[in-house]
Design a protein around this motif. Structure first.
Motif, PDB file in Angstrom:
ATOM      1  N   VAL A   1      12.708   6.175   2.856  1.00 37.94           N
ATOM      2  CA  VAL A   1      12.533   6.577   1.472  1.00 37.94           C
ATOM      3  C   VAL A   1      13.310   7.881   1.324  1.00 37.94           C
ATOM      4  O   VAL A   1      12.819   8.942   1.700  1.00 37.94           O
ATOM      5  CB  VAL A   1      11.045   6.758   1.105  1.00 37.94           C
ATOM      6  N   GLY A   2      14.528   7.761   0.819  1.00 35.86           N
ATOM      7  CA  GLY A   2      15.394   8.936   0.791  1.00 35.86           C
ATOM      8  C   GLY A   2      15.630   9.409   2.208  1.00 35.86           C
ATOM      9  O   GLY A   2      15.913   8.607   3.104  1.00 35.86           O
ATOM     10  N   PRO A   3      15.453  10.701   2.449  1.00 41.99           N
ATOM     11  CA  PRO A   3      15.676  11.227   3.799  1.00 41.99           C
ATOM     12  C   PRO A   3      14.462  11.052   4.723  1.00 41.99           C
ATOM     13  O   PRO A   3      14.514  11.404   5.889  1.00 41.99           O
ATOM     14  CB  PRO A   3      15.934  12.710   3.549  1.00 41.99           C
ATOM     15  N   MET A   4      13.368  10.501   4.202  1.00 36.82           N
ATOM     16  CA  MET A   4      12.137  10.385   5.000  1.00 36.82           C
ATOM     17  C   MET A   4      12.005   8.997   5.614  1.00 36.82           C
ATOM     18  O   MET A   4      12.441   8.005   5.043  1.00 36.82           O
ATOM     19  CB  MET A   4      10.909  10.659   4.117  1.00 36.82           C
ATOM     20  N   GLU A   5      11.388   8.947   6.781  1.00 34.92           N
ATOM     21  CA  GLU A   5      11.030   7.706   7.447  1.00 34.92           C
ATOM     22  C   GLU A   5       9.509   7.611   7.429  1.00 34.92           C
ATOM     23  O   GLU A   5       8.833   8.468   8.002  1.00 34.92           O
ATOM     24  CB  GLU A   5      11.546   7.679   8.888  1.00 34.92           C
ATOM     25  N   LEU A   6       8.966   6.607   6.745  1.00 34.61           N
ATOM     26  CA  LEU A   6       7.518   6.463   6.619  1.00 34.61           C
ATOM     27  C   LEU A   6       7.045   5.243   7.400  1.00 34.61           C
ATOM     28  O   LEU A   6       7.602   4.155   7.252  1.00 34.61           O
ATOM     29  CB  LEU A   6       7.131   6.312   5.141  1.00 34.61           C
ATOM     30  N   PRO A   7       6.009   5.426   8.238  1.00 34.40           N
ATOM     31  CA  PRO A   7       5.488   4.285   9.007  1.00 34.40           C
ATOM     32  C   PRO A   7       4.794   3.286   8.083  1.00 34.40           C
ATOM     33  O   PRO A   7       4.063   3.677   7.173  1.00 34.40           O
ATOM     34  CB  PRO A   7       4.495   4.926   9.975  1.00 34.40           C
ATOM     35  N   MET A   8       5.059   2.014   8.308  1.00 39.91           N
ATOM     36  CA  MET A   8       4.449   0.943   7.516  1.00 39.91           C
ATOM     37  C   MET A   8       3.537   0.101   8.404  1.00 39.91           C
ATOM     38  O   MET A   8       3.881  -0.190   9.547  1.00 39.91           O
ATOM     39  CB  MET A   8       5.525   0.030   6.909  1.00 39.91           C
ATOM     40  N   GLN A   9       2.386  -0.259   7.857  1.00 35.63           N
ATOM     41  CA  GLN A   9       1.435  -1.125   8.551  1.00 35.63           C
ATOM     42  C   GLN A   9       1.061  -2.287   7.638  1.00 35.63           C
ATOM     43  O   GLN A   9       0.906  -2.098   6.435  1.00 35.63           O
ATOM     44  CB  GLN A   9       0.141  -0.372   8.888  1.00 35.63           C
ATOM     45  N   GLN A  10       0.912  -3.450   8.222  1.00 33.52           N
ATOM     46  CA  GLN A  10       0.233  -4.542   7.530  1.00 33.52           C
ATOM     47  C   GLN A  10      -1.201  -4.507   8.007  1.00 33.52           C
ATOM     48  O   GLN A  10      -1.463  -4.338   9.202  1.00 33.52           O
ATOM     49  CB  GLN A  10       0.828  -5.907   7.887  1.00 33.52           C
ATOM     50  N   VAL A  11      -2.140  -4.656   7.072  1.00 30.87           N
ATOM     51  CA  VAL A  11      -3.553  -4.720   7.415  1.00 30.87           C
ATOM     52  C   VAL A  11      -4.013  -6.146   7.121  1.00 30.87           C
ATOM     53  O   VAL A  11      -3.929  -6.610   5.979  1.00 30.87           O
ATOM     54  CB  VAL A  11      -4.391  -3.716   6.596  1.00 30.87           C
ATOM     55  N   HIS A  12      -4.462  -6.840   8.162  1.00 30.57           N
ATOM     56  CA  HIS A  12      -4.966  -8.198   8.020  1.00 30.57           C
ATOM     57  C   HIS A  12      -6.492  -8.123   7.962  1.00 30.57           C
ATOM     58  O   HIS A  12      -7.112  -7.508   8.830  1.00 30.57           O
ATOM     59  CB  HIS A  12      -4.547  -9.055   9.212  1.00 30.57           C
ATOM     60  N   PHE A  13      -7.091  -8.754   6.964  1.00 29.74           N
ATOM     61  CA  PHE A  13      -8.538  -8.777   6.766  1.00 29.74           C
ATOM     62  C   PHE A  13      -9.050 -10.197   7.000  1.00 29.74           C
ATOM     63  O   PHE A  13      -8.544 -11.137   6.387  1.00 29.74           O
ATOM     64  CB  PHE A  13      -8.902  -8.405   5.327  1.00 29.74           C
ATOM     65  N   VAL A  14     -10.062 -10.334   7.851  1.00 28.39           N
ATOM     66  CA  VAL A  14     -10.744 -11.615   8.041  1.00 28.39           C
ATOM     67  C   VAL A  14     -12.218 -11.376   7.745  1.00 28.39           C
ATOM     68  O   VAL A  14     -12.875 -10.572   8.419  1.00 28.39           O
ATOM     69  CB  VAL A  14     -10.560 -12.161   9.479  1.00 28.39           C
TER      70      VAL A  14
END
Length: 96
Positions: free
Chosen positions: A57-70
């Motif tokens: 995101v522009g000059p930033m690197e942001l960690p992404m997570q998928q959250v799976h709900f059961v």
């Protein structure tokens, strides 16, 4: 309710775990390695975090997570109500 619901959040795993208690209402939380279990009486939600790497995101690197709900021992209405609250609280957790 059966099946898996998936949401994405921009947050590190450690920060997700730290902020989780504020987003789960009356559910208790236990974390054992990769297993995250939320409980309220006989109602249970199993969470699984899946790293999606970093998003630029522009000059930033942001960690992404998928959250799976059961959801277990929950009606569709209960699961929907939980997810509505989750989606509201997610904004405070960095999700988009």
């Amino acid at each position: 309710m059966s099946g898996v619901l998936i949401r994405e959040v921009q947050i590190s795993r450690d920060e997700f775990i730290r902020q989780l208690p504020d987003a789960i209402g009356d559910f208790s939380c236990s974390v054992d390695g990769e297993d995250i279990v939320l409980r309220d009486g006989d109602r249970r939600i199993d969470l699984k975090l899946v790293s999606q790497g970093d998003e630029s995101v522009g000059p930033m690197e942001l960690p992404m997570q998928q959250v799976h709900f059961v959801f277990q021992n929950m009606t569709d209405v209960e699961a929907r109500m939980f997810m509505e609250q989750w989606d509201q609280d997610k904004l405070r957790m960095g999700g988009g």
